[in-house]
Design a protein around this motif. Structure first.
Motif, PDB file in Angstrom:
ATOM      1  N   PHE A 352     -11.408  -0.934   0.020  1.00 42.64           N
ATOM      2  CA  PHE A 352     -10.624  -0.582  -1.171  1.00 42.64           C
ATOM      3  C   PHE A 352     -11.370  -0.959  -2.453  1.00 42.64           C
ATOM      4  O   PHE A 352     -11.372  -0.206  -3.430  1.00 42.64           O
ATOM      5  CB  PHE A 352      -9.264  -1.279  -1.135  1.00 42.64           C
ATOM      6  N   GLY A 353     -12.001  -2.117  -2.445  1.00 40.50           N
ATOM      7  CA  GLY A 353     -12.684  -2.594  -3.646  1.00 40.50           C
ATOM      8  C   GLY A 353     -13.810  -1.690  -4.102  1.00 40.50           C
ATOM      9  O   GLY A 353     -14.122  -1.618  -5.299  1.00 40.50           O
ATOM     10  N   GLN A 354     -14.445  -0.974  -3.168  1.00 33.17           N
ATOM     11  CA  GLN A 354     -15.548  -0.081  -3.518  1.00 33.17           C
ATOM     12  C   GLN A 354     -15.109   1.058  -4.440  1.00 33.17           C
ATOM     13  O   GLN A 354     -15.936   1.652  -5.122  1.00 33.17           O
ATOM     14  CB  GLN A 354     -16.153   0.514  -2.246  1.00 33.17           C
ATOM     15  N   ALA A 364      -8.453   5.599  -7.729  1.00 34.84           N
ATOM     16  CA  ALA A 364      -8.623   4.264  -8.311  1.00 34.84           C
ATOM     17  C   ALA A 364      -7.337   3.450  -8.214  1.00 34.84           C
ATOM     18  O   ALA A 364      -7.372   2.247  -7.916  1.00 34.84           O
ATOM     19  CB  ALA A 364      -9.058   4.387  -9.771  1.00 34.84           C
ATOM     20  N   HIS A 365      -6.198   4.076  -8.435  1.00 29.58           N
ATOM     21  CA  HIS A 365      -4.919   3.359  -8.363  1.00 29.58           C
ATOM     22  C   HIS A 365      -4.573   2.984  -6.917  1.00 29.58           C
ATOM     23  O   HIS A 365      -4.060   1.885  -6.660  1.00 29.58           O
ATOM     24  CB  HIS A 365      -3.804   4.209  -8.977  1.00 29.58           C
ATOM     25  N   VAL A 366      -4.867   3.878  -5.981  1.00 24.15           N
ATOM     26  CA  VAL A 366      -4.640   3.552  -4.572  1.00 24.15           C
ATOM     27  C   VAL A 366      -5.565   2.416  -4.148  1.00 24.15           C
ATOM     28  O   VAL A 366      -5.153   1.499  -3.428  1.00 24.15           O
ATOM     29  CB  VAL A 366      -4.860   4.799  -3.678  1.00 24.15           C
ATOM     30  N   MET A 372      -5.023  -5.210  -3.922  1.00 21.53           N
ATOM     31  CA  MET A 372      -3.949  -6.154  -4.228  1.00 21.53           C
ATOM     32  C   MET A 372      -3.282  -6.677  -2.955  1.00 21.53           C
ATOM     33  O   MET A 372      -2.977  -7.883  -2.848  1.00 21.53           O
ATOM     34  CB  MET A 372      -2.920  -5.482  -5.130  1.00 21.53           C
ATOM     35  N   VAL A 373      -3.062  -5.806  -1.986  1.00 23.86           N
ATOM     36  CA  VAL A 373      -2.429  -6.231  -0.738  1.00 23.86           C
ATOM     37  C   VAL A 373      -3.284  -7.280  -0.025  1.00 23.86           C
ATOM     38  O   VAL A 373      -2.778  -8.328   0.401  1.00 23.86           O
ATOM     39  CB  VAL A 373      -2.184  -5.029   0.191  1.00 23.86           C
ATOM     40  N   THR A 374      -4.576  -7.010   0.099  1.00 27.67           N
ATOM     41  CA  THR A 374      -5.445  -7.945   0.814  1.00 27.67           C
ATOM     42  C   THR A 374      -5.601  -9.260   0.057  1.00 27.67           C
ATOM     43  O   THR A 374      -5.623 -10.331   0.658  1.00 27.67           O
ATOM     44  CB  THR A 374      -6.820  -7.313   1.069  1.00 27.67           C
TER      45      THR A 374
END
Length: 674
Positions: A352-354, A364-366, A372-374
Motif C-alpha cells: 500500500f505504501g508504494q 492514492a486514497h485507497v 492506515m490499517v496496517t
C-alpha cells in the motif's frame, strides 16, 4: 442478457455483504463473521466456475504476496499446534487464525465485481455510522448514561479495547473517505463523512484504550500525503495538539503519567502487562524455534501463578495471551511466529505504501487507507494480541481484502492518457525467428520507430523483422553492450525503449507506458519482469527484478560489457519503476536453458577477467552460488512459484558457480582468451 443480469446481481450482493460486514463490526462480531463467510462463499463459487480465469484475469503479484502472508500465518499456527501435541486450547486459537485462509476467496469475489474506490469508501463510512449508532442506542435505552461515560470505559456491549481500537480506525478511515469524496467534488457527502469521522474518533476515546493514544498521531500521519502542501504543514503542527488533547481528556493516561512522575508505581494494568511480557520473553528464549505452543502460553502462565512465580491477578485477565502481538507470536511459535507476524503487517504495509503518491487520486486514497490499517494494527498490537481475538482478526481480513482488490483495480483503471512524446524501440537479434514477430508487434503499441540490429542470423529473423521494423541492419557481433549502443545511436525518438527479442510488452504495460509518457514524472523507468518458462509465468524469484528499459535518449549510453551491459544514466536524473509486467520468454526448453546458461556464464567469466577481476580458490564460486540460490528462492520469494521457481533458482545458482569457476580457470590459464 442472462449473464449480464447474473453479474449485476453478484456485484450488488458483494457490495451489500461488504457493507454489512464493515458496518456491523462494532455491533457484533457475529455480523462481521457471517458477512465475511458469505462473501468468501461467493468467491469459492467463482473459483469453482473459474470465472475470472476464463475472463483472462491473471493473479496480480501484489495480491499473491499478501495471500502468502495470510497463509504463512495460518501455517505457522498449525505447525505450533502440532508440535505442542494438538492441545485443546491451542486448537481453539488455531480455529480463529484459520479464518485467514478465506483471503483468496474474498479477493476473487471482490476482483470479480471490479470493486471501485467509491464503493469501498462508502462501506467504510458505515463503521463510523455504527459507532455513532451504538452510542446513541446505549444512551437512548439507558444502558449507559453521561455519568457512566465519564466514570467507566465504554465498549458498546463488546470488549472496550476492541470497540475503541476499531472505532478509532474506522473513524480515521472515514476521514480518508471524506477526503476522497472532497477530491471527487462531492462536497456535501464529504462533509458528512468528515463529521462522522470526528464523531467516531471522539467515541473511540470513551473506551479509555491506551493503544489509541499511541496510534492516533501515526494514523494522522498516513493522511498527510493526500493533502496539499499548506495543509500538510498545518496537519503536522496540529497532530501533537490533537494527541495531547486526547491524552488529557482521558482519565487513565494522566493517572499513569502522574503515578510514574511521582514514583508511586505504575498503573496496575501496565505492571501486569510488563510482567506478562517478561514471561513471554522467557518462553521465547527457552524455545526460540518452536515457542511454547498455541495453548502452551496459557498452561505456562497458570503453572507460574500456581508456583508463585507470577501474580495471581494475571488469572483474572491475562493468561490467554501475552497482550502484545509480537511477543505473543514469539512465545507461542518462536522465530517462525515472529516472521509470520512481520509478514502479516509489513507485506501489506509496503504494497500500500508504494502507491501513496500515485497520480491517480482514487488509488492514492485507497493506498492511504490500506497503510492506515496496517499502521493501526501495529500500534494496537503493542498492548493487545489482536490476531488472537476473532473480531480484530476478521476485521483485518475483510478490510485488507477489500482495499487490496480495490487498489489493483484502480491502478489498472488509471492508465488513460495518451503519449505525447516520440519513442524509439531498439532490439538486437541473432537467430530469433521464434520470438521477433511477437516482440516487435508488442513494441509497436508504444513505439513510433522500431530499430533492429541483427548479428548475422542464419534463420528468417531479418526477413520477419523487416515486416515490423522501420530500420533493419545486419552487423558483426562486438558484444551486447557495444551492439546496443549502435542501436541507440540510430534512434531518433525523445525516449528509447530497449528490448530483448525474447521480451514482450503486455497490454497493461503498454497502457501504463503511454499514460506515463503523456507527462513523464521521471527520466527513466524500470520495467518489472514476468519470466515465463515451462508453461508458467513467474511472479517472484528471478521475476523479482525490474531491469531498466525505458529512458530519455539525450545523454544516455550503454556500457561496453560483453554481457550484462548497463544503461548509463547521467547523474541527477530520476528513475522510477512501473507496475506493468514485461513478459520475458527466457528459454524454449530445458536444453536451450542449459545452452544459454553456459554461454552467459562463460561470457560473464571473460568480462570479469577483462576488467581485472580474480578469484583464487573454488570456495568463492561455491559461496556465490549458495548466495544466489538463497536470494532467488527465499529473499525474492521464489518458492511461491512452485517447482518451476525451484528449478529456476537452482539454474541461476549453477550459472553463478560456472561464471566464477570460469574466472578461476582464466586466472590459471597461461594462454590468453580472445
Amino acid at each position: 442478457m442472462a449473464n449480464i443480469n447474473t453479474n449485476s446481481h453478484t456485484h450488488r450482493l458483494v457490495a451489500l455483504l461488504l457493507m454489512i460486514g464493515l458496518g456491523g463490526a462494532l455491533i457484533s462480531s457475529s455480523v462481521l463473521s457471517a458477512a465475511t463467510l458469505m462473501l468468501a462463499s461467493v468467491g469459492i463459487a467463482l473459483l469453482a466456475r473459474k470465472s475470472l480465469l476464463k475472463a483472462g484475469w491473471e493473479p496480480p503479484r501484489e495480491l499473491r504476496l499478501i495471500h502468502f502472508a495470510f497463509w504463512f500465518f495460518v501455517f505457522v499456527s498449525a505447525y505450533s499446534w502440532i508440535v505442542e501435541g494438538f492441545d485443546y486450547e491451542g486448537g481453539k486459537t488455531l480455529g480463529t487464525h484459520a479464518r485467514f485462509i478465506l483471503f483468496w476467496p474474498l479477493i476473487i469475489a471482490l476482483s470479480h465485481v471490479q470493486l471501485r474506490a467509491t464503493a469501498v469508501f462508502t462501506a467504510i463510512g458505515l463503521i463510523s455510522l455504527s459507532a455513532i449508532g451504538v452510542l446513541a442506542i446505549e444512551l437512548q435505552t439507558g444502558a449507559a448514561s453521561p455519568i457512566d461515560l465519564q466514570s467507566s470505559r465504554f465498549g458498546g456491549g463488546i470488549n472496550p479495547i476492541s470497540f475503541g481500537n476499531i472505532a478509532l480506525l474506522g473513524g480515521m478511515l472515514t476521514l480518508v473517505s471524506g477526503l476522497f469524496f472532497l477530491r471527487n467534488k462531492k462536497r456535501f457527502l464529504a462533509m458528512l463523512f468528515i463529521a462522522g469521522s470526528a464523531s467516531a474518533v471522539l467515541i473511540s476515546l470513551l473506551s479509555e484504550t491506551r493503544s489509541n493514544l499511541l496510534a492516533l498521531p501515526f494514523l494522522f500521519l498516513t493522511v498527510i500525503p493526500l493533502l496539499g502542501r499548506k495543509l500538510q504543514l498545518a496537519t503536522i503542527l496540529l497532530i501533537p495538539i490533537l494527541t495531547l488533547s486526547a491524552v488529557f481528556s482521558s482519565d487513565r493516561a494522566p493517572q499513569s503519567i502522574d503515578a510514574a512522575l511521582n514514583q508511586s508505581g505504575l498503573d496496575s494494568g501496565i505492571e501486569l502487562r510488563l510482567e506478562l511480557w517478561s514471561h513471554a520473553w522467557h518462553m521465547f528464549a527457552e524455545n526460540p524455534w518452536t515457542g511454547a505452543g498455541l495453548g502452551g502460553f496459557s498452561h505456562a502462565m497458570r503453572s507460574a501463578v500456581e508456583s508463585g512465580t507470577a501474580s495471581p491477578a494475571l488469572l483474572d485477565c491475562c493468561v490467554g495471551h501475552a497482550h502484545n502481538d509480537l511477543l505473543n507470536n514469539a512465545a507461542t511459535s518462536g522465530i517462525p511466529g515472529v516472521l509470520s507476524w512481520t509478514f502479516l503487517i509489513f507485506i501489506p504495509l509496503v504494497i500500500f505504501g508504494q502507491h501513496l503518491r500515485s497520480n491517480h487520486f482514487p488509488a492514492a486514497h485507497v493506498a492511504a487507507a490500506g497503510t492506515m490499517v496496517t499502521v493501526g494494527y501495529f500500534f494496537f498490537g503493542l498492548t493487545e494480541a489482536t490476531f488472537n481475538r476473532s473480531l480484530f482478526l476478521t476485521f483485518y481480513l475483510l478490510i485488507i481484502s477489500a482495499l487490496a482488490a480495490t487498489l489493483i483495480h484502480e491502478l489498472k483503471a488509471s492508465y488513460v492518457r495518451k503519449r505525447r512524446c516520440r519513442v524509439s524501440t531498439t532490439v538486437i537479434t541473432m537467430n530469433e525467428e521464434d520470438h521477433i514477430a511477437d516482440c516487435l508487434a508488442s513494441a509497436r503499441k508504444v513505439s513510433d520507430e522500431i530499430i533492429v540490429l541483427d548479428s548475422g542470423s542464419s534463420d528468417r529473423t531479418v526477413e520477419i523483422a523487416q515486416q515490423y521494423a522501420d530500420i533493419v541492419e545486419t552487423t558483426d557481433w562486438p558484444g551486447f553492450g557495444v551492439q546496443k549502443q549502435r542501436a541507440l545511436e540510430r534512434a531518433t525518438g525523445d525516449w528509447v525503449l530497449s528490448l530483448d527479442a525474447d521480451e514482450r510488452i503486455t497490454e497493461e504495460l503498454a497502457r501504463e507506458i503511454n499514460h506515463r509518457l503523456a507527462n513523464p514524472d521521471a527520466d527513466a523507468y524500470k520495467l518489472p519482469w514476468a519470466v515465463t518458462i515451462y508453461g508458467k509465468r513467474l511472479d517472484f524469484g528471478r521475476s523479482g527484478r525490474a531491469p531498466l528499459r525505458l529512458f530519455r535518449r539525450e545523454g544516455v549510453s550503454f556500457s561496453d560489457a560483453l554481457v550484462h551491459e548497463r544503461i548509463l544514466i547521467p547523474e541527477g536524473r530520476s528513475i522510477k519503476t512501473l507496475r506493468g509486467r514485461l513478459t520475458h520468454y527466457t528459454h524454449r526448453d530445458f536444453g536451450h536453458s542449459l545452452e544459454k546458461s553456459a554461454k552467459y556464464a562463460w561470457l560473464g567469466s571473460r568480462e570479469k577477467h577483462r576488467r581485472g577481476k580474480r578469484t583464487r580458490t573454488m570456495v568463492y564460486p561455491t559461496l556465490r552460488a549458495i548466495m544466489t540460490f538463497i536470494q532467488v528462492y527465499f529473499i525474492r520469494f521464489g518458492f511461491l512459484d512452485g517447482s518451476v521457481g525451484y528449478l529456476t533458482a537452482v539454474t541461476y545458482a549453477q550459472v553463478t558457480f560456472n561464471k566464477y569457476a570460469g574466472l578461476w580457470t582464466l586466472g590459471r590459464n597461461k594462454h590468453p582468451v580472445e
